[in-house]
Write a protein that holds these residues in place. Structure first.
Motif, PDB file in Angstrom:
ATOM      1  N   GLY A 119       0.806  -1.258   0.056  1.00 16.50           N
ATOM      2  CA  GLY A 119       0.014  -0.118  -0.174  1.00 16.50           C
ATOM      3  C   GLY A 119       1.185   0.851  -0.119  1.00 16.50           C
ATOM      4  O   GLY A 119       2.320   1.158  -0.131  1.00 16.50           O
ATOM      5  N   SER A 120       0.228   2.457  -0.512  1.00 10.63           N
ATOM      6  CA  SER A 120       1.396   3.895  -0.155  1.00 10.63           C
ATOM      7  C   SER A 120       0.285   4.476   1.062  1.00 10.63           C
ATOM      8  O   SER A 120       0.284   3.460   1.974  1.00 10.63           O
ATOM      9  CB  SER A 120       0.129   4.058  -1.399  1.00 10.63           C
ATOM     10  N   HIS A 121       1.294   5.449   1.378  1.00 12.25           N
ATOM     11  CA  HIS A 121       0.526   6.349   2.269  1.00 12.25           C
ATOM     12  C   HIS A 121      -0.501   6.614   2.821  1.00 12.25           C
ATOM     13  O   HIS A 121      -1.016   6.236   4.389  1.00 12.25           O
ATOM     14  CB  HIS A 121       1.426   7.653   2.682  1.00 12.25           C
ATOM     15  N   GLU A 122      -1.301   6.743   1.851  1.00 16.31           N
ATOM     16  CA  GLU A 122      -2.827   6.723   2.165  1.00 16.31           C
ATOM     17  C   GLU A 122      -3.327   5.604   2.565  1.00 16.31           C
ATOM     18  O   GLU A 122      -4.408   5.906   3.598  1.00 16.31           O
ATOM     19  CB  GLU A 122      -3.428   7.238   0.729  1.00 16.31           C
ATOM     20  N   ASP A 123      -2.572   4.642   3.329  1.00 15.44           N
ATOM     21  CA  ASP A 123      -3.689   3.179   3.249  1.00 15.44           C
ATOM     22  C   ASP A 123      -3.324   2.474   5.044  1.00 15.44           C
ATOM     23  O   ASP A 123      -3.589   1.667   5.075  1.00 15.44           O
ATOM     24  CB  ASP A 123      -3.081   2.155   2.498  1.00 15.44           C
ATOM     25  N   ILE A 124      -2.507   3.708   5.639  1.00 16.33           N
ATOM     26  CA  ILE A 124      -1.716   3.288   6.443  1.00 16.33           C
ATOM     27  C   ILE A 124      -2.768   2.863   7.746  1.00 16.33           C
ATOM     28  O   ILE A 124      -3.011   2.258   8.510  1.00 16.33           O
ATOM     29  CB  ILE A 124      -0.896   4.495   7.063  1.00 16.33           C
ATOM     30  N   TYR A 125      -4.140   3.715   7.407  1.00 14.98           N
ATOM     31  CA  TYR A 125      -4.458   3.657   8.841  1.00 14.98           C
ATOM     32  C   TYR A 125      -5.601   2.255   8.401  1.00 14.98           C
ATOM     33  O   TYR A 125      -6.222   1.290   9.471  1.00 14.98           O
ATOM     34  CB  TYR A 125      -6.175   4.596   8.672  1.00 14.98           C
ATOM     35  N   THR A 126      -5.707   2.043   6.976  1.00 12.36           N
ATOM     36  CA  THR A 126      -6.858   1.064   6.572  1.00 12.36           C
ATOM     37  C   THR A 126      -6.189  -0.542   7.082  1.00 12.36           C
ATOM     38  O   THR A 126      -6.305  -1.737   7.843  1.00 12.36           O
ATOM     39  CB  THR A 126      -6.803   0.771   5.354  1.00 12.36           C
ATOM     40  N   PHE A 127      -4.117  -0.349   7.206  1.00 14.68           N
ATOM     41  CA  PHE A 127      -3.074  -1.414   6.948  1.00 14.68           C
ATOM     42  C   PHE A 127      -3.267  -1.912   8.159  1.00 14.68           C
ATOM     43  O   PHE A 127      -2.534  -2.874   8.961  1.00 14.68           O
ATOM     44  CB  PHE A 127      -1.965  -1.045   6.450  1.00 14.68           C
ATOM     45  N   ALA A 128      -3.461  -0.689   9.075  1.00 13.69           N
ATOM     46  CA  ALA A 128      -3.474  -1.180  10.878  1.00 13.69           C
ATOM     47  C   ALA A 128      -3.911  -1.579  10.942  1.00 13.69           C
ATOM     48  O   ALA A 128      -4.418  -2.315  12.385  1.00 13.69           O
ATOM     49  CB  ALA A 128      -2.947   0.881  10.933  1.00 13.69           C
ATOM     50  N   SER A 129      -5.834  -1.487  10.917  1.00 16.93           N
ATOM     51  CA  SER A 129      -6.619  -2.376  11.231  1.00 16.93           C
ATOM     52  C   SER A 129      -6.648  -3.513  10.894  1.00 16.93           C
ATOM     53  O   SER A 129      -7.029  -3.998  11.468  1.00 16.93           O
ATOM     54  CB  SER A 129      -7.606  -1.271  10.333  1.00 16.93           C
TER      55      SER A 129
END
Length: 372
Positions: free
Chosen positions: A240-250
């Motif tokens: 993912g990219s930087h914009e995906d960090i919250y999705t990936f954290a979940s």
């Protein structure tokens, strides 16, 4: 107790600039390792053909010890270490500065009248005012983590901290002290989803080591090369990219912070980020303390939302051993030693020594990454 932590946080400088400490200055010249006062670090007529390297101490001592060892056959290269407070006074006498944990601001740099190169013993240049160095005609460089063993060493520390949290290291010691057997019940890396926040050289080495454990690896990077993004890489299961960090954290059971510290990444792990993590997920940091917001981490631990914190770096260093965050049994802190292994330090000492020799001979500088 949170109010205590909040007060403690506000009383410490948690910015990138909070890296000043107090110890005595030391010389690491080949002739002697005795203490040297700043007034003795002056240029003499017979020394004019000597290339001088200044380490900003006193922390990370084997950086200069191993560099001294490497430079023993070369008496025309002088390596010294000075305490932070003495650096502004003596820096004018040196050609190369190895910053370590020193904050190299515009004032200090303006006094480096003979300086040719400011470099880090590793990759982190967050404490260097690169614009000021450029203005004064001084090159700034890091030692790439790939090839020196630094990335591998840091990735191993990440594994250590993950296993320490999963196996409940602090609770195991309590059981030993209490003569209890078969407790606590720990976890495994098998089947865990690990989110590598910042997929650089350390992230790559970490992914290599996680696969044999049976972990699922997901990772974000600001910009993935097309060849990597479109490939079926066996190391990363989801990119993912930087914009995906919250999705990936979940999605993650464990988040490992591997980013470089900058204005853009400072306190990137904040309340929003931690709130997006699974309840009980673990947070590991082997990069820089300033990447995590202290209050958010404390709140996450106190509420139980954050399952554990393992960190090799702190918000101010050396960290206060009485800080309230260390009262939690699911917190493991190590003293900024992720990259401090003999293999990596010997490799980087060779790079520093070789650069000093190249500068002395007027040759192109190799083995480093110039940033200006």
């Amino acid at each position: 107790m949170y109010n205590i932590a909040k007060t403690a946080f506000r009383n410490k400088n948690s910015t990138v600039a909070s890296l000043f400490h107090s110890h005595q200055s030391r010389s690491i010249s080949r002739q002697s390792s005795k203490l040297v006062k700043p007034e003795r670090m002056v240029e003499k007529e017979e020394d004019k053909k000597v290339t001088r390297v200044l380490f900003c101490g006193p922390h990370l001592p084997d950086s200069y010890n191993f560099t001294r060892d490497y430079l023993q056959p070369y008496p025309f290269i002088q390596a010294d270490v000075a305490h932070f407070r003495d650096v502004p006074e003596v820096i004018k006498n040196y050609h190369i500065c190895v910053t370590l944990l020193m904050q190299m601001d515009s004032f200090v740099i303006s006094r480096a009248t003979n300086m040719k190169l400011i470099m880090q013993f590793g990759v982190g240049l967050d404490g260097v005012d690169i614009d000021a160095a450029t203005k004064h005609g001084i090159k700034v460089a890091r030692i790439p983590s790939e090839g020196t063993g630094n990335a591998a060493s840091c990735s191993e520390m990440a594994i250590y901290l993950m296993l320490g949290l999963l196996k409940k290291q602090n609770e195991m010691q309590m059981s030993v002290q209490s003569r209890l057997l078969g407790q606590p019940t720990g976890g495994t890396l098998l089947g865990k989803t690990v989110f590598i926040l910042g997929y650089g050289n350390i992230g790559i080495e970490l992914a290599k080591r996680l696969k044999p454990f049976g972990s699922r690896v997901i990772a974000t990077k600001r910009s993935w090369p097309a060849s990597v993004m479109n490939s079926d890489s066996s190391l990363v299961d989801e990119k993912g990219s930087h914009e995906d960090i919250y999705t990936f954290a979940s999605k993650a059971d464990i988040v490992v912070v591997c980013l470089r510290l900058s204005k853009e990444t400072a306190e990137i792990v904040n309340n929003k980020f931690i709130s997006s993590m699974k309840k009980g997920a673990l947070l590991v940091n082997i990069a820089r303390g300033g990447l995590i917001n202290y209050e958010s981490a404390y709140q996450g631990l106190e509420s139980g939302h954050l399952g554990g914190l393992g960190t090799d770096v702190a918000w101010s260093e050396p960290f206060d051993p009485n800080d309230p965050i260390l009262k939690f049994k699911n917190v493991i802190m190590t003293p900024h030693v992720a990259g401090v292994t003999e293999f990596s330090y010997r490799s980087m000492a060779k790079v520093v020594g070789d650069v000093a020799l190249q500068l002395h001979e007027g040759l192109p500088l190799t083995g480093i990454e110039l940033v200006n």
